[in-house]
Structures are given as structure tokens and as C-alpha cells.
Design a protein around this motif. Structure first.
Motif, PDB file in Angstrom:
ATOM      1  N   LYS A   1       0.833  -1.207   0.000  1.00 23.03           N
ATOM      2  CA  LYS A   1       0.000   0.000   0.000  1.00 23.03           C
ATOM      3  C   LYS A   1       0.869   1.258   0.000  1.00 23.03           C
ATOM      4  O   LYS A   1       0.498   2.280  -0.566  1.00 23.03           O
ATOM      5  CB  LYS A   1      -0.889   0.015   1.235  1.00 23.03           C
ATOM      6  CG  LYS A   1      -2.001  -0.988   1.171  1.00 23.03           C
ATOM      7  CD  LYS A   1      -2.786  -0.919   2.445  1.00 23.03           C
ATOM      8  CE  LYS A   1      -4.044  -1.760   2.360  1.00 23.03           C
ATOM      9  NZ  LYS A   1      -4.775  -1.678   3.633  1.00 23.03           N
ATOM     10  N   LEU A   2       2.024   1.163   0.673  1.00 24.13           N
ATOM     11  CA  LEU A   2       2.928   2.314   0.683  1.00 24.13           C
ATOM     12  C   LEU A   2       3.495   2.538  -0.711  1.00 24.13           C
ATOM     13  O   LEU A   2       3.659   3.674  -1.154  1.00 24.13           O
ATOM     14  CB  LEU A   2       4.069   2.088   1.678  1.00 24.13           C
ATOM     15  CG  LEU A   2       3.675   2.096   3.147  1.00 24.13           C
ATOM     16  CD1 LEU A   2       4.877   1.808   4.021  1.00 24.13           C
ATOM     17  CD2 LEU A   2       3.068   3.450   3.518  1.00 24.13           C
TER      18      LEU A   2
ATOM     19  N   GLN B   1       1.963   1.776  -3.487  1.00 23.13           N
ATOM     20  CA  GLN B   1       0.871   2.378  -4.264  1.00 23.13           C
ATOM     21  C   GLN B   1       0.794   3.871  -4.002  1.00 23.13           C
ATOM     22  O   GLN B   1       0.660   4.671  -4.924  1.00 23.13           O
ATOM     23  CB  GLN B   1      -0.470   1.756  -3.854  1.00 23.13           C
ATOM     24  CG  GLN B   1      -0.708   0.393  -4.432  1.00 23.13           C
ATOM     25  CD  GLN B   1      -2.118  -0.083  -4.129  1.00 23.13           C
ATOM     26  OE1 GLN B   1      -2.779   0.438  -3.231  1.00 23.13           O
ATOM     27  NE2 GLN B   1      -2.573  -1.052  -4.875  1.00 23.13           N
ATOM     28  N   ALA B   2       0.868   4.227  -2.719  1.00 23.93           N
ATOM     29  CA  ALA B   2       0.784   5.636  -2.347  1.00 23.93           C
ATOM     30  C   ALA B   2       1.908   6.419  -3.029  1.00 23.93           C
ATOM     31  O   ALA B   2       1.687   7.510  -3.565  1.00 23.93           O
ATOM     32  CB  ALA B   2       0.865   5.797  -0.833  1.00 23.93           C
TER      33      ALA B   2
ATOM     34  N   GLY C   1       3.300   5.728  -5.774  1.00 18.68           N
ATOM     35  CA  GLY C   1       2.954   5.836  -7.189  1.00 18.68           C
ATOM     36  C   GLY C   1       2.011   7.002  -7.452  1.00 18.68           C
ATOM     37  O   GLY C   1       2.221   7.785  -8.379  1.00 18.68           O
TER      38      GLY C   1
ATOM     39  N   PHE D   1      -5.718   8.257   1.242  1.00 13.44           N
ATOM     40  CA  PHE D   1      -6.293   6.952   1.541  1.00 13.44           C
ATOM     41  C   PHE D   1      -6.995   6.952   2.897  1.00 13.44           C
ATOM     42  O   PHE D   1      -6.806   7.858   3.698  1.00 13.44           O
ATOM     43  CB  PHE D   1      -5.193   5.883   1.546  1.00 13.44           C
ATOM     44  CG  PHE D   1      -4.467   5.768   0.239  1.00 13.44           C
ATOM     45  CD1 PHE D   1      -4.903   4.877  -0.727  1.00 13.44           C
ATOM     46  CD2 PHE D   1      -3.359   6.544  -0.031  1.00 13.44           C
ATOM     47  CE1 PHE D   1      -4.238   4.761  -1.934  1.00 13.44           C
ATOM     48  CE2 PHE D   1      -2.688   6.440  -1.242  1.00 13.44           C
ATOM     49  CZ  PHE D   1      -3.132   5.553  -2.199  1.00 13.44           C
TER      50      PHE D   1
ATOM     51  N   ARG E   1      -1.218   6.120   5.140  1.00 12.64           N
ATOM     52  CA  ARG E   1      -0.149   5.572   4.307  1.00 12.64           C
ATOM     53  C   ARG E   1       1.043   6.519   4.186  1.00 12.64           C
ATOM     54  O   ARG E   1       1.538   6.783   3.089  1.00 12.64           O
ATOM     55  CB  ARG E   1      -0.653   5.240   2.894  1.00 12.64           C
ATOM     56  CG  ARG E   1      -1.725   4.186   2.878  1.00 12.64           C
ATOM     57  CD  ARG E   1      -1.862   3.557   1.528  1.00 12.64           C
ATOM     58  NE  ARG E   1      -3.073   2.752   1.449  1.00 12.64           N
ATOM     59  CZ  ARG E   1      -3.479   2.122   0.363  1.00 12.64           C
ATOM     60  NH1 ARG E   1      -2.787   2.221  -0.744  1.00 12.64           N
ATOM     61  NH2 ARG E   1      -4.576   1.404   0.378  1.00 12.64           N
TER      62      ARG E   1
END
Lengths: 209, 364
Positions: free
Chosen positions: A101-102, A104-105, A107, B81, B85
Motif C-alpha cells: 500500500k505504501l 501504491q501511495a 505511485g 487513503f 499511508r
């Protein structure tokens, strides 16, 4: 030397195994782990068959000036191969522990995949990577079977620490020398362990503070 | 201007959504499992839909028919989010500047100082994310997204992981963002209160399909779109202006399309505009002017529609001036009062029904 040389391929393989689905993944996984299971002498013999002067790749490598058999480069290769599975295991675990998820963030914040790897994945996996490198280093220091089979035991060229100790214990009056080298071995191993522990703890503390 | 059209199937779930929105804040509303999060992931580029087309301010980010798919990191879509994050190995300052680094070749957007001030995180800059509270983390995440110079800001239930107090702490910042940052926002939520305060356009998703899409005031009147507990939260959304303050009694008079409303004192100067939600359950209906009434707001109007709801309830829509109020009454009352379209009635609202939850923030 062996540790440094295997660091980059180790990272690459660990990352592939941790993050990517691809054909032959199980094969690569098995291949990497083979030296861990096989008797070291067998690994050394396989290396001799592959990279020996008359081996499968030996002549071709000799053409471009790389001679492995009975040279320190060969000893380094043998140590690297033997340490590789330990290194990859530790690194793979630490890559798997990094939250995708990190990534993705990162990105969505404009980081391209290569940049994400460098500034997010790699720093977060650092403790495990260091641990892997230290394990491989320790393994390389202690490597005996594969090295002696592949490149023999030539003092000053292909002699590893245990090989030297073994040689000394075989000659009369060598005990003092063997004990000295044993102490060196213990000290090096301790230093490596302490260093990796310290680095890992520092990396973890940075995440918490 | 945002245009989204997406078809995506994963297992038993099918997302088939299409909407266009021009407002500053578009709310994506729906129950959990309605596909909201998948839809924003598709907009951000984190999920690759089977088919779709996404255009933001004239820039095509995805068009499967034309084989266009801008990768995530080139979409310039800020994403806040549910969980912040933040990068745990970086300081708050480094986190905030993370996206700015990759956007350094573009100009515009607010400065680090401006964002830190706007979100009240200036004192936290040298701290690490692990040492922050949930609310603080979420504000840093919002700042980080803003500093990446995005063309669109996606906020996926940014308040859902927080308790009521933290929510109340952040909501004003989001509202301020809407008015000051000049970045269009897509705000995902399943709370009517948040949507009513923030959104210009509301898109309601139900089981992967768009159940309604339109201006907030229109969509929020339709109770059937908001089943369950949220029904009671729906009602009229009014744009009003501060007319005068009554300091002796701590009241503020608001003028607007439905007439004059009296509410507990609002800390805004005379003349400022604000958004007020009148919950359907807070409105009474009377056929003639009651005497000796404690409620301060009695608005004359005409019944437009009476819709029987589930169980004992019925919803009555009353046109008051240029606005439409909604009252939730019992079906029995609707029957006994003979409420029917065209009937002149009075809509009555207690002043104390207006609280922090329903009185929105300043509108520009």
C-alpha cells in the motif's frame, strides 16, 4: 568479496521471488535453494563441471579473461553460491514485509516504479537486507566443502579460513596457528553479527521514533 | 470537469459506473461494498478496469477503446487513503515533500509553508509519522497529496478511521481546502453529514451502479437513495446568507430562498454565505399557524409531494419560496392533516436543530 558480488543478484532474485508472479518461479526458487540442501562437495563438483578449465563455460570465460578454477575468483564464486540461498531468504522475507500500500501511495505521488523501489521498498527492507548480507558473509567465511572441491586449497589463493585451520591441524606443531585462526574466525563472526544487529536496530528505531 | 465511465468485473462483483461532474467537490456516496473504493482506485490507476474512459479537465487518463492508459505516476492524481499511508522511514517534512520532488518540474500549487499552515501541521514537520495521532497523520497525508501538484484530489473516506472528535478536527480543513486550494476533489463517503457539508455534486453508487448523480441539494432530498440509519440524515440543503446577529439571545438570522431562519449564533460576519442542512426529521408540518410555539422558524410553503416510506414514516416535500424543505412525519399525521400536493402548509424547524453537524462552513 563474495558477499559484495552476490549482493545485487541477491536483491534482484529476492525481489522477483517476493513480488512477481512469473513462469519458472518455482524453478528459480528451487535453484536458489539447491546449495542449501546439496552436500557442499556436490555443489563444488558441479561448479567444477561448469566453470572448470574444461568445463561447460570455463573455456568461453577464459576467452574473455576470466579464469575461475584454482584462483581466488573461483573461491569467491563458490562462497557466493553457498551463501546465496541464505541471503535471498532473508531479503525475500523483508521485501514481503514491506506494505504494498505504501508503494501504491508513492505511485500516486508521482514516483515511477524504479523510484518507488529505491526510495520506499529498499529503505524499508534494509534491516532484512543487511541481515541477509551478514548471513552470507558468515557463510562465506566458513565455506569449506564446495571451495575445496572446486578450487582446491591453495594458500594465499583459494584457502578459506576453515580450510587453513584444517591444514594446520593436519601438520605437527600447527595447533598454535590453528588456534590463532580459530580466534580470528570467532572474532570476525562476532563482529559481523554485532554489526548487523546494530544496523537492524538502528533501522527499526528510525521507523518508530 | 471529470468524466468517468467504467466497466469492471471481479468475481461476483460488477462495477458499471458512468458519471460526469463539474463541481469543486464531487461526493461518491454508497454503502460499503457498493464499489466506491474500486471506482476511485480505477480513477487513480491502481486498478485496471476491463473497459473504461476517464477524462479529467480535458486530459484523457484512460481510454481502453483507444488503448490509452496513463500509468499511475503520470496521472497527477492526489490520493488520500483511508489510512494515511505515510512513509514510516521519512519525517513529516520529507513525507510532505515526497510528491513535490517528483512534481518539481511543474510550477504552481501551494508552498510547503502554505500547506502546513492550512492544515495546522507546521509544528509537526520534524516528527516521524509513528509519533503522530490519527488525525495528524491524515492531515499530513492530505498535505502530501496537495503538494504533489495534482490535477485532481481523491479522498477515500479520509475520516472513516477516526473518532468523532478527530473527524470534527479535520472536516473544516477539507472544507477550507475546497475553497482555497482550487483543486477539484472527489470525496468518497458513506456519511450524509460529510457529503452535505462538502459536496457540490453527489454521485450515489449502489451495487456497482450509479443510482443517482446530480447537484447535492437535489440528491440529498431523495431519502430512498440513503437507506438505513442515514435516511434520517437526509433533507434539504440550503444556501443562506448571514443577515444579522442577535447578541442578546445568542442567535443568528439567516436569509435565503425559503425565507428567514433563526439558528444558534454562527461565528461568521454579516453577509457571508453558508450552507445549512435541514434534516427531514427536524421539520414539523402544520396546516395553520400554531400559537405559543417555542420553535423559531415557521416557514410558509406549499406541499409538492408526499411519499410514503417504509413503516410508519412518510416524507413531505414543501416548496418554501425558491427552496424545497423535506419533512419526515408519520403516515398517520400525513393522513389526518390531509397532506397532498398543492396544500398550503407551514414548515416548522426548531432553532436548536441546527448544530455543528448541519450548519456548514463558509462558502465562497
Amino acid at each position: 568479496m563474495a558477499t559484495l558480488a552476490s549482493l545485487l543478484p541477491g536483491l534482484a532474485v529476492a525481489y522477483l521471488l517476493a513480488r512477481r508472479e512469473f513462469r519458472g518461479r518455482a524453478l528459480l526458487d528451487g535453484l536458489v535453494h539447491l546449495p542449501l540442501i546439496l552436500p557442499p562437495v556436490v555443489t563444488g563438483y558441479l561448479l567444477l563441471l561448469a566453470f572448470g578449465r574444461r568445463g561447460w563455460f570455463g573455456p568461453a570465460l577464459a576467452e574473455i579473461g576470466i579464469v575461475l578454477s584454482f584462483r581466488w575468483t573461483g573461491a569467491a564464486l563458490a562462497c557466493a553460491v553457498m551463501g546465496f540461498p541464505l541471503m535471498v531468504r532473508a531479503m525475500r522475507l523483508s521485501f514481503e514485509a514491506v506494505d504494498t500500500k505504501l508503494e501504491q501511495a508513492a505511485g500516486t505521488l508521482g514516483a515511477a516504479p524504479a523510484a518507488i523501489f529505491l526510495v520506499v521498498t529498499l529503505p524499508l527492507a534494509l534491516p532484512g537486507i543487511l541481515a541477509g548480507a551478514v548471513l552470507a558473509f558468515a557463510k562465506a567465511m566458513g565455506e569449506f566443502g564446495a571451495t575445496i572441491t572446486f578450487v582446491s586449497n591453495i594458500p594465499g589463493e583459494t584457502q578459506t579460513l576453515p580450510a587453513a585451520i584444517y591444514t594446520l591441524t593436519q601438520v605437527p606443531g600447527g595447533e598454535a596457528g590453528a588456534l590463532r585462526l580459530t580466534l580470528v574466525s570467532v572474532a570476525l563472526s562476532m563482529a559481523a553479527l554485532v554489526a548487523s544487529e546494530w544496523l537492524a536496530r538502528r533501522a527499526k528505531a528510525r521507523l518508530r521514533a | 470537469m471529470i468524466e468517468v465511465s467504467v466497466r469492471h468485473r471481479r468475481g461476483a462483483f460488477a462495477l458499471e459506473a458512468e458519471f460526469a461532474a463539474a463541481g469543486r467537490v464531487t461526493a461518491l456516496f454508497g454503502r460499503s461494498g457498493s464499489g466506491k473504493s474500486t471506482l476511485v482506485d480505477v480513477i487513480a490507476g491502481l486498478v485496471r478496469p476491463d473497459r473504461g474512459r476517464i477524462v479529467v479537465d480535458g486530459v484523457v487518463l484512460l481510454d481502453t477503446a483507444a488503448r490509452i492508459r496513463v500509468p499511475v505516476h503520470r496521472r497527477r492524481i492526489g490520493y488520500v487513503f483511508q489510512e494515511a499511508r505515510l512513509m514510516p522511514h521519512l519525517s513529516v517534512r520529507q513525507n510532505l515533500l515526497f510528491g513535490r520532488f517528483f512534481a518539481r518540474h511543474r510550477s504552481g500549487g501551494p508552498s510547503l509553508d502554505a500547506v502546513a499552515d492550512l492544515l495546522g501541521i507546521a509544528p509537526l514537520l520534524e516528527r516521524r509519522p509513528a509519533g503522530l495521532s490519527g488525525g495528524e497523520r491524515q492531515r499530513v497525508a492530505i498535505g502530501r497529496a496537495l503538494l504533489a501538484r495534482p490535477r485532481l484530489l481523491l479522498m477515500d473516506e479520509p475520516l472513516s478511521a477516526l473518532d468523532a472528535a478527530r473527524k470534527a478536527e479535520i472536516l473544516p480543513y477539507v472544507a477550507q481546502l475546497r475553497d482555497e486550494a482550487r483543486v477539484p476533489i472527489v470525496y468518497v463517503s458513506h456519511a450524509v453529514a460529510e457529503v452535505a457539508r462538502l459536496a457540490d455534486t453527489v454521485v450515489v453508487l449502489d451495487e456497482g451502479r450509479v443510482a443517482a448523480c446530480g447537484p447535492a441539494a437535489e440528491v440529498l432530498r431523495r431519502a430512498a437513495l440513503f437507506p438505513g440509519r442515514e435516511t434520517a440524515e437526509t433533507g434539504a440543503l440550503l444556501s443562506l446568507r448571514v443577515a444579522a446577529h442577535d447578541d442578546a439571545f445568542g442567535l443568528t438570522h439567516l436569509d435565503g430562498a425559503p425565507g428567514r431562519l433563526t439558528v444558534p449564533r454562527v461565528p461568521l460576519p454579516t453577509g457571508s454565505s453558508l450552507r445549512v442542512r435541514v434534516r427531514a426529521r427536524d421539520v414539523l408540518v402544520a396546516r395553520e399557524a400554531p400559537r405559543g410555539l417555542s420553535a423559531r422558524n415557521v416557514l410558509p410553503g406549499t406541499v409538492v409531494a408526499v411519499t410514503p416510506g417504509e413503516g410508519a414514516h412518510a416524507r413531505v416535500e414543501i416548496a418554501c419560496g425558491g427552496a424545497v424543505l423535506v419533512a419526515e412525519v408519520t403516515r398517520l399525521a400525513a393522513h389526518e392533516l390531509g397532506l397532498a400536493p398543492g396544500l398550503p402548509v407551514l414548515a416548522i424547524v426548531k432553532s436548536v436543530a441546527f448544530d455543528e453537524e448541519t450548519i456548514g462552513v463558509l462558502e465562497i
